[in-house]
Design an enzyme around this catalytic site. Structure first.
Site, short mmCIF file in Angstrom:
data_model
loop_
_atom_site.label_atom_id
_atom_site.label_comp_id
_atom_site.label_asym_id
_atom_site.label_seq_id
_atom_site.Cartn_x
_atom_site.Cartn_y
_atom_site.Cartn_z
N ARG A 1 69.16 87.21 -66.10
CA ARG A 1 69.95 87.93 -67.11
C ARG A 1 69.35 87.84 -68.52
O ARG A 1 69.80 88.51 -69.44
CB ARG A 1 71.39 87.39 -67.10
CG ARG A 1 72.15 87.76 -65.84
CD ARG A 1 73.40 86.91 -65.63
NE ARG A 1 73.08 85.58 -65.07
CZ ARG A 1 73.98 84.68 -64.71
NH1 ARG A 1 75.27 84.93 -64.85
NH2 ARG A 1 73.61 83.51 -64.21
N ALA B 1 44.02 85.88 -114.38
CA ALA B 1 44.49 86.84 -113.38
C ALA B 1 43.33 87.39 -112.56
O ALA B 1 42.26 87.65 -113.09
CB ALA B 1 45.21 87.99 -114.09
C1 UD1 Z 1 76.78 77.54 -63.05
C2 UD1 Z 1 77.94 77.03 -62.18
C3 UD1 Z 1 79.24 77.49 -62.81
C4 UD1 Z 1 79.36 76.95 -64.22
C5 UD1 Z 1 78.14 77.34 -65.06
C6 UD1 Z 1 78.18 76.58 -66.36
C7 UD1 Z 1 77.06 77.01 -59.90
C8 UD1 Z 1 77.09 77.66 -58.59
N1 UD1 Z 1 77.79 77.56 -60.85
O1 UD1 Z 1 76.81 78.96 -63.02
O2 UD1 Z 1 80.33 77.00 -62.03
O3 UD1 Z 1 80.56 77.43 -64.82
O4 UD1 Z 1 76.93 77.02 -64.39
O5 UD1 Z 1 77.19 76.99 -67.26
O6 UD1 Z 1 76.40 76.00 -60.07
N2 UD1 Z 1 69.05 76.61 -61.03
C9 UD1 Z 1 68.14 75.93 -60.27
N3 UD1 Z 1 67.89 76.36 -58.99
C10 UD1 Z 1 68.53 77.43 -58.45
C11 UD1 Z 1 69.48 78.12 -59.25
C12 UD1 Z 1 69.72 77.69 -60.53
O7 UD1 Z 1 67.53 74.95 -60.71
O8 UD1 Z 1 68.25 77.76 -57.28
C13 UD1 Z 1 69.30 76.16 -62.42
C14 UD1 Z 1 69.07 77.24 -63.46
O9 UD1 Z 1 67.72 77.22 -63.92
C15 UD1 Z 1 70.07 76.87 -64.55
C16 UD1 Z 1 71.18 76.12 -63.81
O10 UD1 Z 1 70.64 75.79 -62.54
O11 UD1 Z 1 69.49 76.02 -65.50
C17 UD1 Z 1 72.45 76.95 -63.65
O12 UD1 Z 1 72.15 78.14 -62.93
P1 UD1 Z 1 72.82 79.53 -63.27
O13 UD1 Z 1 72.33 80.53 -62.31
O14 UD1 Z 1 72.68 79.83 -64.70
O15 UD1 Z 1 74.36 79.22 -62.93
P2 UD1 Z 1 75.65 79.92 -63.52
O16 UD1 Z 1 75.81 81.23 -62.87
O17 UD1 Z 1 75.62 79.89 -65.00
CA CA Z 2 74.13 79.40 -66.46
#
Ligand code: UD1
Ligand code: CA
Length: 449
Positions: free
Chosen positions: A14, A375
């Site tokens: 995103r 200058a």
């Molecule tokens: C996540 C939480 C959500 C919470 C929110 C808070 C889950 C399923 N959901 O959602 O409940 O309200 O954070 O900000 O956890 N990442 C990995 N490996 C992956 C996927 C993601 O390391 O396979 C890391 C991303 O780089 C990121 C973090 O995990 O730093 C969170 O991932 P993101 O996809 O942003 O989760 P949200 O949809 O924000």
């Molecule tokens: Ca997030």
């Protein structure tokens, strides 16, 4: 035993960026480095940073620390999958495991400590931070049953009714690692995103508790550039409030930015559109701006700098700079000097009370005390291959439009004639002049066509 896992493997779709999300910066520091710096304050035994998407770039960005170990998650099948990979990779799943999302950069060490204390006192399987948000869009919703958390439902999996719940999961968890490792492989991806969610561990664990806090912005997660800008604003407001309480005036606060490391003295006025970056120190009674950019520099007492840029330099006391001056790295301007309009100074040292007031380039130079540079004066410091030095002694008076062809060494109290090209050294108290004499042809008429 306290271990920390930071989730930083995701792409950050995103963000619409070629840069991994956790490497985007707020106030000069990456999201990931901020999360690491916060948890280092807790003095954990080990920190696992889970990387995947562009993992080399992410790993290379981090400041060295003996406690940090990298774990690669490839492919990235969700936050729960990231912890499955960690549990498999690390032999001993013991003690507490604090899990932090790498995209929640403003989390404070104090808050993390509160979570750890609660976790210890309740001997929980998992403790996590929640807050009630006016606009909870995008966050997982937390459902409580009496004192325990029953489940977390991601925004995309919520029913319309569930979406009305304002209590959100901040993405900051403390697990009993041993108990977590017993259930971690039971996680499934049967949800709308087809991902393995870490949040599904809650309903698999028995004693799941929450710490609800009033969020002053520290729980803001970053999924897109609007949230990135929100975090920048939060952090900038905190920095500026700190300075205002210490005696700094901002004329137009919203248009200025100040680095976290910057130190600013009392009765300093920061005018509109001024940006103070890096390790800059500004002493008392200065007026900085408007439209000024200062990076990694020291600005002494009572200086005025307007519409100018200053990089990696030292400006001592009572100095006026600008408008439209450019002070480049490794310059030192001594007290009571003046640098004026359209003047560029690079790698040069100006002694006390020297003046370079208009339209000049001074590079690789040493200018003595109380010397006035007329200058349009230029130091021609580059011969096409190498840079050379210009030295001008104290009390000298350099005529307008003088060109110094470096290397060149002028003594003290030297005068140069306006418009001279100076190629030879000259001694103390001399006049150096190199220009053709003016010829006046009298009664001269332009040819008629
Ligand atoms: C996540 C939480 C959500 C919470 C929110 C808070 C889950 C399923 N959901 O959602 O409940 O309200 O954070 O900000 O956890 N990442 C990995 N490996 C992956 C996927 C993601 O390391 O396979 C890391 C991303 O780089 C990121 C973090 O995990 O730093 C969170 O991932 P993101 O996809 O942003 O989760 P949200 O949809 O924000
Ligand atoms: Ca997030």
């Amino acid at each position: 035993m306290l271990s920390v896992a930071i989730l930083a493997a995701g792409k950050g779709t995103r963000m619409e960026s070629s840069l991994p999300k956790v490497l985007h910066k707020i106030s000069g520091k990456s999201l990931l480095q901020r999360v690491i710096d916060s948890c280092i304050e807790l003095n954990p035994d080990q920190i696992f940073v889970i990387t995947g998407h562009k993992s080399k770039e992410v790993q290379d960005s981090i400041q060295n620390n003996k406690k940090i170990h990298f774990v690669i998650q490839d492919p990235q099948l969700g936050t729960g999958h990231a912890i499955q990979v960690l549990c498999k990779e690390v032999k001993e799943n013991k003690g507490k495991l604090l899990v932090l999302n790498g995209d929640v950069p403003l989390i404070k060490p104090d808050t993390l400590n509160r979570l750890l204390n609660l976790h210890n006192s309740k001997n929980a399987d998992v403790s996590l931070i929640t807050t009630s948000k006016k606009n909870p869009h995008g966050y997982g919703r937390v459902f409580l049953k009496e004192d325990l958390i029953e489940r977390i439902v991601e925004e995309k999996d919520c029913t319309n009714q569930e979406r009305l719940n304002l209590l959100i999961n901040a993405g900051v968890y403390c697990f009993n690692w041993e108990n977590l490792s017993k259930i971690i492989n039971k996680l499934q991806s049967n949800n709308n995103q087809k991902e393995i969610y870490l949040t599904d561990t809650i309903s698999l664990l028995k004693n799941s508790i929450s710490l609800e806090i009033d969020d002053d912005g520290e729980l803001q997660g970053i999924n897109n550039r609007i949230q990135l800008s929100t975090c920048e604003e939060i952090i900038q407001n905190l920095i500026k409030e700190k300075h205002m309480l210490n005696g700094v005036t901002f004329i137009n606060k919203a248009s200025c930015s100040i680095s976290e490391e910057a130190e600013i003295g009392k009765d300093v006025i920061i005018e509109a559109n001024t940006h103070i970056r890096g390790n800059t120190k500004i002493f008392n009674n200065c007026v900085i701006g408007p439209n000024t950019f200062i990076e990694n520099s020291k600005i002494g007492l009572n200086c005025e700098i307007s519409n100018s840029t200053v990089y990696d330099s030292q400006i001592i006391d009572h100095i006026k700079i600008g408008p439209y001056s450019h002070i480049r790295p490794n310059s030192k301007i001594s007290s009571f000097s003046k640098i004026g309009n359209f003047v560029e100074i690079k790698n040069s040292q100006l002694e006390e009370e020297s003046k370079v007031n208009h339209l000049s380039y001074i590079g690789d130079s040493i200018i003595g005390r109380s010397t006035n540079i007329g200058a349009g004066t230029i130091t021609a410091n580059f011969d096409g291959q190498k840079k050379h030095q210009t030295k001008i002694g104290k009390n000298s008076s350099i005529g307008a439009n003088t060109v110094f062809v470096a290397p060149i060494n002028l003594g003290e109290s030297v005068t140069t004639g306006a418009g001279s090209v100076i190629t030879k050294d000259s001694k103390d108290n001399s006049l150096a002049i190199s220009r053709t004499k003016q010829v006046n042809i009298e009664n001269w008429e332009r040819k008629k066509s």
